[in-house]
Design a protein around this motif. Structure first.
Motif, PDB file in Angstrom:
ATOM      1  N   TRP A 206      14.208  13.230 -22.636  1.00 55.49           N
ATOM      2  CA  TRP A 206      13.421  12.023 -22.852  1.00 55.49           C
ATOM      3  C   TRP A 206      13.987  10.844 -22.054  1.00 55.49           C
ATOM      4  N   THR A 207      15.314  10.690 -22.072  1.00 59.65           N
ATOM      5  CA  THR A 207      15.926   9.555 -21.369  1.00 59.65           C
ATOM      6  C   THR A 207      15.691   9.604 -19.863  1.00 59.65           C
ATOM      7  N   PRO A 208      16.024  10.715 -19.175  1.00 56.55           N
ATOM      8  CA  PRO A 208      15.809  10.686 -17.715  1.00 56.55           C
ATOM      9  C   PRO A 208      14.350  10.573 -17.316  1.00 56.55           C
ATOM     10  N   LEU A 209      13.447  11.144 -18.118  1.00 53.95           N
ATOM     11  CA  LEU A 209      12.041  11.075 -17.746  1.00 53.95           C
ATOM     12  C   LEU A 209      11.430   9.704 -18.022  1.00 53.95           C
ATOM     13  N   SER A 210      12.071   8.915 -18.865  1.00 51.64           N
ATOM     14  CA  SER A 210      11.545   7.581 -19.171  1.00 51.64           C
ATOM     15  C   SER A 210      12.296   6.467 -18.457  1.00 51.64           C
ATOM     16  N   LEU A 211      13.260   6.831 -17.601  1.00 51.12           N
ATOM     17  CA  LEU A 211      14.037   5.813 -16.910  1.00 51.12           C
ATOM     18  C   LEU A 211      13.171   5.007 -15.950  1.00 51.12           C
ATOM     19  N   ARG A 212      13.501   3.719 -15.834  1.00 49.68           N
ATOM     20  CA  ARG A 212      12.953   2.892 -14.773  1.00 49.68           C
ATOM     21  C   ARG A 212      14.053   2.694 -13.745  1.00 49.68           C
ATOM     22  N   PHE A 213      13.702   2.826 -12.491  1.00 52.73           N
ATOM     23  CA  PHE A 213      14.697   2.719 -11.436  1.00 52.73           C
ATOM     24  C   PHE A 213      14.676   1.308 -10.837  1.00 52.73           C
ATOM     25  N   PRO A 214      15.782   0.918 -10.204  1.00 50.51           N
ATOM     26  CA  PRO A 214      15.866  -0.446  -9.675  1.00 50.51           C
ATOM     27  C   PRO A 214      14.712  -0.839  -8.765  1.00 50.51           C
ATOM     28  N   ALA A 215      14.222   0.089  -7.940  1.00 45.30           N
ATOM     29  CA  ALA A 215      13.115  -0.249  -7.038  1.00 45.30           C
ATOM     30  C   ALA A 215      11.866  -0.629  -7.830  1.00 45.30           C
ATOM     31  N   GLU A 216      11.610   0.073  -8.953  1.00 39.10           N
ATOM     32  CA  GLU A 216      10.448  -0.253  -9.779  1.00 39.10           C
ATOM     33  C   GLU A 216      10.624  -1.616 -10.444  1.00 39.10           C
ATOM     34  N   PHE A 217      11.829  -1.840 -11.002  1.00 46.02           N
ATOM     35  CA  PHE A 217      12.103  -3.109 -11.667  1.00 46.02           C
ATOM     36  C   PHE A 217      12.004  -4.264 -10.666  1.00 46.02           C
ATOM     37  N   GLN A 218      12.526  -4.045  -9.467  1.00 48.60           N
ATOM     38  CA  GLN A 218      12.485  -5.078  -8.444  1.00 48.60           C
ATOM     39  C   GLN A 218      11.050  -5.376  -8.025  1.00 48.60           C
ATOM     40  N   ALA A 219      10.242  -4.326  -7.841  1.00 48.90           N
ATOM     41  CA  ALA A 219       8.851  -4.539  -7.435  1.00 48.90           C
ATOM     42  C   ALA A 219       8.083  -5.340  -8.482  1.00 48.90           C
ATOM     43  N   GLU A 220       8.404  -5.113  -9.756  1.00 53.05           N
ATOM     44  CA  GLU A 220       7.693  -5.824 -10.824  1.00 53.05           C
ATOM     45  C   GLU A 220       8.068  -7.298 -10.869  1.00 53.05           C
ATOM     46  N   TYR A 237      19.117 -21.542 -10.947  1.00 49.32           N
ATOM     47  CA  TYR A 237      18.435 -20.592 -10.084  1.00 49.32           C
ATOM     48  C   TYR A 237      18.260 -19.296 -10.864  1.00 49.32           C
ATOM     49  N   GLU A 238      17.375 -18.456 -10.401  1.00 50.04           N
ATOM     50  CA  GLU A 238      17.101 -17.191 -11.068  1.00 50.04           C
ATOM     51  C   GLU A 238      17.408 -16.040 -10.125  1.00 50.04           C
ATOM     52  N   ARG A 239      17.870 -14.933 -10.677  1.00 48.57           N
ATOM     53  CA  ARG A 239      18.340 -13.828  -9.840  1.00 48.57           C
ATOM     54  C   ARG A 239      18.255 -12.519 -10.591  1.00 48.57           C
ATOM     55  N   PHE A 240      18.331 -11.423  -9.802  1.00 50.57           N
ATOM     56  CA  PHE A 240      18.470 -10.082 -10.365  1.00 50.57           C
ATOM     57  C   PHE A 240      19.933  -9.822 -10.709  1.00 50.57           C
ATOM     58  N   VAL A 241      20.154  -8.948 -11.658  1.00 45.00           N
ATOM     59  CA  VAL A 241      21.484  -8.431 -11.968  1.00 45.00           C
ATOM     60  C   VAL A 241      21.390  -6.916 -12.019  1.00 45.00           C
ATOM     61  N   ASN A 242      22.267  -6.230 -11.277  1.00 48.56           N
ATOM     62  CA  ASN A 242      22.304  -4.765 -11.230  1.00 48.56           C
ATOM     63  C   ASN A 242      20.968  -4.170 -10.776  1.00 48.56           C
ATOM     64  N   VAL A 243      20.328  -4.837  -9.829  1.00 53.07           N
ATOM     65  CA  VAL A 243      19.059  -4.344  -9.302  1.00 53.07           C
ATOM     66  C   VAL A 243      19.170  -4.075  -7.805  1.00 53.07           C
ATOM     67  N   THR A 244      19.655  -5.047  -7.060  1.00 53.89           N
ATOM     68  CA  THR A 244      19.770  -4.873  -5.606  1.00 53.89           C
ATOM     69  C   THR A 244      21.200  -4.533  -5.176  1.00 53.89           C
ATOM     70  N   HIS A 245      22.188  -4.829  -6.003  1.00 51.05           N
ATOM     71  CA  HIS A 245      23.584  -4.528  -5.667  1.00 51.05           C
ATOM     72  C   HIS A 245      24.270  -3.973  -6.919  1.00 51.05           C
ATOM     73  N   TYR A 246      24.505  -2.681  -6.919  1.00 51.68           N
ATOM     74  CA  TYR A 246      25.126  -2.052  -8.088  1.00 51.68           C
ATOM     75  C   TYR A 246      25.838  -0.745  -7.747  1.00 51.68           C
ATOM     76  N   VAL A 247      25.701  -0.287  -6.496  1.00 53.63           N
ATOM     77  CA  VAL A 247      26.182   1.048  -6.147  1.00 53.63           C
ATOM     78  C   VAL A 247      27.705   1.119  -6.192  1.00 53.63           C
ATOM     79  N   PHE A 248      28.397   0.176  -5.561  1.00 49.87           N
ATOM     80  CA  PHE A 248      29.853   0.257  -5.452  1.00 49.87           C
ATOM     81  C   PHE A 248      30.569  -0.263  -6.694  1.00 49.87           C
TER      82      PHE A 248
END
Length: 634
Positions: A206-220, A237-248
């Motif tokens: 259920w968890t992996p199939l219902s996940l939203r990925f950063p690209a989807e969240f960013q597009a919204e 100012y307003e910004r994303f957190v853990n959406v565009t920079h989170y890999v490293f």
């Protein structure tokens, strides 16, 4: 055929060579009725494996670059980022991914293993060909492979995707074990067991199939942030957190947000993902922080608030972050989201830094590397044309029209009194309040979201030293005196660029062997033209004269002076490059006009960009000047 399929499987993903080896062993050994039969099977399957692998290697050797084998060797030496603890990682991963049925499968492997040992002791030779032996032996053999390559040789880390090679054999063991256990049991027991396994499947997936990925969240939420950046205030100012920079590393806010506007679980909160290349310490780190994807409203800290004049150089007193080797962090962000400039610092090591600026959609420039004392405060000055008034805006006090024109395409950065950047780029349009310290509000793709160091003060005002080689000039051909080209042979370097990105004429030189070169012209959107090889004076300056329509006023304008109408039309249509007095390239083509205003001129640099001409002329331009219009007719 089985061997051919195994070979292709290994080629499709090199990490599954262990799975191929196990399946190969099962095919060869389990059905064999004797050593001769086993040998025949081994030869047939081995031939299939080799033919599958030899085919693409042969095609690569004959028609490609012949790098398939070298690439595989290089890749095999790079699987070292993650967890080497093969004695425990497979079981931790399978529990996080599969839940309850994994425990039943391991119990089945154990019970089947004891049964196999007992049958072997009783002399049952058929056990070697049984499905339960295949399942148990395959699971154990794969685990042994992991132990040898990870714990033993310390060569390959154990990733979750590698562990999944065990799953088919665990399923086989579970099926055999459940069928043996449910034999002679009432039917309701089988239904109960099936229901429990079905519920486990729903829970596990259920968890992996219902996940939203950063690209989807960013597009919204990107349109919302775009609008908010266009109406920004200097206090928030307003910004994303853990959406565009989170890999490293996870993004951990250095200051509490004023408001969380939107939030969603991050894929890295799904535990199995943390077994794909993460060390135990990195897994612990990600589990210990708020890893959600968020849109937040942040306050601008008093010490990072930009004070002073509405336009000009931004000067900041900063302390750089510690132990940040490998990261790129924002210093000053100018302009709205997706259409601005971001000045940044790149931590090459913990105390060797490199500075730069990304003008979104235009250029990405870096300074030379410098060694920095990380224990003290540093003065950083940043300037680009985006920090000046936009088109149609009046000149502020202290900034003349000439200075505004000269600085409109300048990218300049000075650290502790040393100029590290002095480049050229097209600029964006930004309001005075769209300047932020320590945050990547403009969303430059090469830069992380926040600065790990601290600002002591940020002030704005004044202009950098403005170059003489970039200005709105009068009209007439351009004469340059150039030293020998020093760049790589065959690569076009800019001599003269007139205009800006999307609307420019670029004159360039291509260095060749034996003191020769080709000269060329690119008219943006129309094409390129090049001369035949031209002999140059060795080790001394060469005079180059460039003439084309963009360097002259519109036909009939008063600024032509006494130039006749036929000559006006000639100069507006003709594109010509002369080298040491001789015409080496001449053709007829329309070039851009600027509605009566003189265009921007850059010498030895390419602020317009494009796909043909390099950013800089690597030789030396001694002098240049705009000649009278009459010179082009001589």
């Amino acid at each position: 055929m089985a061997g051919f399929i195994i070979g292709w499987a290994i080629l499709s993903y090199y990490g599954y060579w262990t799975f191929g080896a196990v399946v190969l062993s099962v095919i060869v050994l389990c059905p064999a009725t004797g050593w001769m039969d086993g040998l025949k099977r081994a030869l047939c399957v081995g031939a299939g494996v080799l033919s599958a692998i030899a085919l693409p290697i042969g095609v690569d050797a004959l028609f490609g670059k012949g790098t398939l084998i070298a690439g595989a060797r290089l890749l095999s030496a790079s699987i070292t980022s993650g967890d080497f603890r093969a004695h425990i990682v497979p079981w931790l991963y399978l529990w996080s991914a599969e839940k309850f049925w994994f425990l039943l499968a391991i119990a089945s492997v154990g019970l089947l293993g004891f049964g196999i040992v007992r049958r072997i002791r009783n002399g049952e030779r058929s056990v070697w060909h049984s499905p339960e032996f295949v399942a148990v032996a395959a699971v154990i053999l794969l685990w042994v492979f992991f132990l040898v390559t990870a714990n033993g040789l310390h060569k390959f880390v154990v990733h979750g995707r590698l562990v999944r090679q065990m799953v088919p054999f665990l399923v086989l063991a579970l099926g055999i074990g459940m069928s043996m256990w449910l034999e002679n049991k009432p039917r309701w027991v089988s239904w109960l067991a099936g229901t429990i396994l079905a519920l486990n499947m729903v829970f596990a997936y259920w968890t992996p199939l219902s996940l939203r990925f950063p690209a989807e969240f960013q597009a919204e939420w990107a349109p919302y942030l775009q609008h908010s950046s266009e109406t920004a205030s200097p206090e928030t100012y307003e910004r994303f957190v853990n959406v565009t920079h989170y890999v490293f590393e996870p993004e951990v806010l250095r200051h509490a947000p004023l408001e969380t506007i939107a939030a969603s679980p991050h894929p890295f909160e799904y535990a199995p993902y943390l077994y794909e290349g993460f060390t135990p310490e990195e897994r612990t780190r990600r589990r210990s922080v708020d890893h959600r994807m968020r849109v937040v409203r942040m306050p601008v800290q008093p010490e990072a608030r930009v004070r002073g004049e509405p336009y000009g150089v931004v000067t900041a007193e900063v302390r750089f972050g510690e132990k940040r080797g490998g990261f790129i962090e924002p210093l000053i962000s100018v302009g709205p989201r997706g259409a601005g400039d971001v000045f940044f610092v790149r931590y090459v090591t913990d105390n060797i830094l490199q500075f730069g600026m990304e003008s979104i959609g235009n250029v990405l420039v870096f300074s030379d590397q410098i060694t920095v004392d990380m224990t003290r405060t540093h003065k950083v000055e940043c300037f680009s044309g985006t920090l000046l008034p936009g088109p149609g805006q009046p000149n502020p006090p202290g900034i003349s029209e000439a200075a505004r024109a000269a600085g409109g395409r300048l990218v300049w950065m000075r650290v502790d009194g040393e100029v590290l950047l002095n480049e050229y780029s097209s600029s964006h349009v930004a309001r005075p309040e769209q300047v932020f310290a320590g945050a990547n509000v403009a969303n430059a793709g090469a830069v992380s979201s926040q600065f790990s160091g601290s600002f002591l003060s940020v002030h704005r005002g004044g202009l950098p030293p403005l170059p003489e080689q970039l200005a709105n000039s009068a009209y007439g051909p351009i004469r340059l005196v150039c030293g020998p080209a020093r760049g790589e042979l065959g690569r076009p370097e800019p001599l003269l660029v007139v205009g800006e990105a999307g609307k420019a004429v670029l004159c360039y030189i291509i260095p060749l062997e034996n003191n020769t070169a080709r000269f060329g012209v690119e008219i943006w959107g129309r094409g390129t033209w090049q001369s035949e090889p031209v002999g140059l004076k060795p080790n001394i300056a060469n005079e180059i004269l460039c003439s084309f329509g963009s360097l002259y006023p519109i036909v009939g304008a008063e600024k032509w002076g006494k130039t006749s109408m036929p000559d006006q039309r000639l100069l507006k249509r003709r594109v010509q490059i002369r080298v040491n007095g001789a015409s080496v390239l001449e053709f007829t083509a329309a070039t851009p006009d600027w509605a009566g205003a003189a265009p921007a001129i850059a010498v030895g640099t390419n602020p317009a960009g494009g796909s043909v001409v390099l950013p800089k002329y690597l030789g030396e331009i001694g002098t240049w000047q705009q000649e009278p219009i009459e010179r082009a007719l001589q």
